[in-house]
Design a protein around this motif. Structure first.
Motif, mmCIF file in Angstrom:
data_model
loop_
_atom_site.group_PDB
_atom_site.id
_atom_site.type_symbol
_atom_site.label_atom_id
_atom_site.label_comp_id
_atom_site.label_asym_id
_atom_site.label_seq_id
_atom_site.Cartn_x
_atom_site.Cartn_y
_atom_site.Cartn_z
ATOM 1 N N ALA A 27 0.827 -1.210 0.000
ATOM 2 C CA ALA A 27 0.000 0.000 0.000
ATOM 3 C C ALA A 27 0.862 1.261 0.000
ATOM 4 O O ALA A 27 0.516 2.262 -0.640
ATOM 5 C CB ALA A 27 -0.927 -0.006 1.217
ATOM 6 N N ALA A 28 2.002 1.235 0.698
ATOM 7 C CA ALA A 28 2.874 2.407 0.757
ATOM 8 C C ALA A 28 3.458 2.721 -0.617
ATOM 9 O O ALA A 28 3.583 3.894 -0.997
ATOM 10 C CB ALA A 28 3.988 2.181 1.776
ATOM 11 N N THR A 29 3.822 1.691 -1.357
ATOM 12 C CA THR A 29 4.356 1.910 -2.707
ATOM 13 C C THR A 29 3.301 2.523 -3.606
ATOM 14 O O THR A 29 3.570 3.484 -4.347
ATOM 15 C CB THR A 29 4.864 0.588 -3.299
ATOM 16 O OG1 THR A 29 5.883 0.035 -2.459
ATOM 17 C CG2 THR A 29 5.433 0.797 -4.696
ATOM 18 N N GLU A 30 2.088 1.982 -3.547
ATOM 19 C CA GLU A 30 1.002 2.537 -4.360
ATOM 20 C C GLU A 30 0.752 3.999 -3.994
ATOM 21 O O GLU A 30 0.594 4.857 -4.875
ATOM 22 C CB GLU A 30 -0.266 1.713 -4.175
ATOM 23 C CG GLU A 30 -1.432 2.229 -5.001
ATOM 24 C CD GLU A 30 -2.729 1.482 -4.759
ATOM 25 O OE1 GLU A 30 -3.689 1.723 -5.513
ATOM 26 O OE2 GLU A 30 -2.781 0.657 -3.819
ATOM 27 N N ARG A 31 0.718 4.303 -2.713
ATOM 28 C CA ARG A 31 0.463 5.688 -2.281
ATOM 29 C C ARG A 31 1.564 6.616 -2.769
ATOM 30 O O ARG A 31 1.293 7.721 -3.257
ATOM 31 C CB ARG A 31 0.354 5.748 -0.757
ATOM 32 C CG ARG A 31 0.237 7.165 -0.225
ATOM 33 C CD ARG A 31 0.039 7.206 1.273
ATOM 34 N NE ARG A 31 0.223 8.556 1.800
ATOM 35 C CZ ARG A 31 0.031 8.902 3.062
ATOM 36 N NH1 ARG A 31 -0.359 8.004 3.943
ATOM 37 N NH2 ARG A 31 0.232 10.149 3.462
ATOM 38 N N ALA A 32 2.824 6.201 -2.625
ATOM 39 C CA ALA A 32 3.942 7.053 -3.044
ATOM 40 C C ALA A 32 3.942 7.264 -4.555
ATOM 41 O O ALA A 32 4.276 8.352 -5.038
ATOM 42 C CB ALA A 32 5.263 6.444 -2.581
ATOM 43 N N LEU A 33 3.569 6.245 -5.322
ATOM 44 C CA LEU A 33 3.500 6.392 -6.778
ATOM 45 C C LEU A 33 2.413 7.387 -7.167
ATOM 46 O O LEU A 33 2.608 8.223 -8.051
ATOM 47 C CB LEU A 33 3.241 5.037 -7.431
ATOM 48 C CG LEU A 33 4.420 4.059 -7.442
ATOM 49 C CD1 LEU A 33 3.958 2.663 -7.856
ATOM 50 C CD2 LEU A 33 5.519 4.545 -8.380
ATOM 51 N N ARG A 34 1.268 7.307 -6.504
ATOM 52 C CA ARG A 34 0.196 8.267 -6.799
ATOM 53 C C ARG A 34 0.628 9.687 -6.433
ATOM 54 O O ARG A 34 0.338 10.646 -7.161
ATOM 55 C CB ARG A 34 -1.066 7.883 -6.018
ATOM 56 C CG ARG A 34 -1.776 6.659 -6.574
ATOM 57 C CD ARG A 34 -3.024 6.360 -5.778
ATOM 58 N NE ARG A 34 -3.762 5.252 -6.346
ATOM 59 C CZ ARG A 34 -4.854 4.721 -5.799
ATOM 60 N NH1 ARG A 34 -5.311 5.210 -4.656
ATOM 61 N NH2 ARG A 34 -5.476 3.715 -6.375
ATOM 62 N N GLN A 35 1.323 9.821 -5.323
ATOM 63 C CA GLN A 35 1.824 11.124 -4.913
ATOM 64 C C GLN A 35 2.803 11.660 -5.954
ATOM 65 O O GLN A 35 2.786 12.848 -6.293
ATOM 66 C CB GLN A 35 2.500 10.997 -3.555
ATOM 67 C CG GLN A 35 3.147 12.258 -3.030
ATOM 68 C CD GLN A 35 3.824 12.026 -1.674
ATOM 69 O OE1 GLN A 35 3.326 11.286 -0.841
ATOM 70 N NE2 GLN A 35 4.971 12.638 -1.488
ATOM 71 N N ALA A 36 3.665 10.781 -6.460
ATOM 72 C CA ALA A 36 4.676 11.197 -7.436
ATOM 73 C C ALA A 36 4.038 11.668 -8.737
ATOM 74 O O ALA A 36 4.572 12.565 -9.403
ATOM 75 C CB ALA A 36 5.639 10.046 -7.705
ATOM 76 N N GLU A 37 2.907 11.084 -9.101
ATOM 77 C CA GLU A 37 2.255 11.478 -10.345
ATOM 78 C C GLU A 37 1.764 12.919 -10.300
ATOM 79 O O GLU A 37 1.553 13.542 -11.341
ATOM 80 C CB GLU A 37 1.087 10.542 -10.636
ATOM 81 C CG GLU A 37 1.507 9.150 -11.075
ATOM 82 C CD GLU A 37 0.319 8.243 -11.322
ATOM 83 O OE1 GLU A 37 -0.794 8.579 -10.854
ATOM 84 O OE2 GLU A 37 0.500 7.204 -11.975
ATOM 85 N N SER A 38 1.580 13.450 -9.108
ATOM 86 C CA SER A 38 1.061 14.816 -8.979
ATOM 87 C C SER A 38 2.167 15.866 -8.883
ATOM 88 O O SER A 38 1.871 17.055 -8.724
ATOM 89 C CB SER A 38 0.164 14.910 -7.732
ATOM 90 O OG SER A 38 0.936 14.759 -6.545
#
Length: 201
Positions: A104-115
């Motif tokens: 879940a942390a990887t998914e969250r960080a990837l979504r954050q990076a997209e912004s």
């Protein structure tokens, strides 16, 4: 899309897909969420996993080495697990499935990076001595995903759970984070033994 996910080696992806298609491999994995899936599972978002070495106050610059490729496993419209591969003398092979907070942390960080508004090549950077994993946002999107050090403009995003005193999901430049890691990993200097000489009169 700001993130340019690098293509994984074909044998690495093939080995994960074979494992996903093997009832034995899935059943033996310590991943209840993966075993409980009723529908198909897919391997997505391949990320090269690098280890950061030489994080010491020795004057030598740190270096990275590629240790594997990690795939997030999607099922039931969400990521439920991850799969790691490793390099052997015969090429890339499936290593193991796992689940837990880093998925879940990887998914969250990837979504954050997209912004963030900049194009990055996402990687994972591990500091095993601190049990620390970061999302490494590499600015050279077309670079070989198997090599390279974090550049001056690259960002490192610690994943949760992060070591005490390091805030998860906060992007850092390597120049900001490296002194903290160096301090944590450099053993304290041995105490100076007290002088045995008698005090002067």
């Amino acid at each position: 899309m700001p993130l340019h996910v690098p293509p994984a080696p074909a044998p690495a992806l093939r080995s994960v897909l074979q494992a996903l298609g093997s009832p034995t491999a899935v059943h033996e994995a310590h991943t209840p969420a993966l075993r409980a899936l009723q529908g198909p599972a897919t391997a997505e978002l391949p990320l090269p996993v690098h280890v950061l070495d030489r994080v010491r106050a020795s004057g030598r610059p740190p270096r990275t080495r590629l240790t594997g490729w990690r795939f997030l496993i999607r099922g039931d419209d969400r990521f439920v697990a991850a799969a790691d591969t490793r390099l052997t003398p015969d090429g890339w092979v499936f290593s193991h499935f796992f689940e837990g907070p880093y998925v879940a942390a990887t998914e969250r960080a990837l979504r954050q990076a997209e912004s963030l508004g900049r194009r990055y090549q996402p990687r994972l950077l591990s500091v095993p001595e601190l049990y620390m994993l970061t999302l490494w946002l590499h600015g050279a999107v077309g670079a070989d995903a198997a090599s390279g050090l974090p550049g001056a403009e690259d960002l490192l995003v610690p994943l949760a759970p992060a070591p005490p005193g390091i805030a998860p999901y906060r992007p850092h430049l390597l120049s900001e984070l490296l002194p903290v890691l160096t301090h944590r990993l450099t053993p304290p200097a041995p105490p100076v033994p007290p002088s045995m000489a008698a005090p002067a009169a």
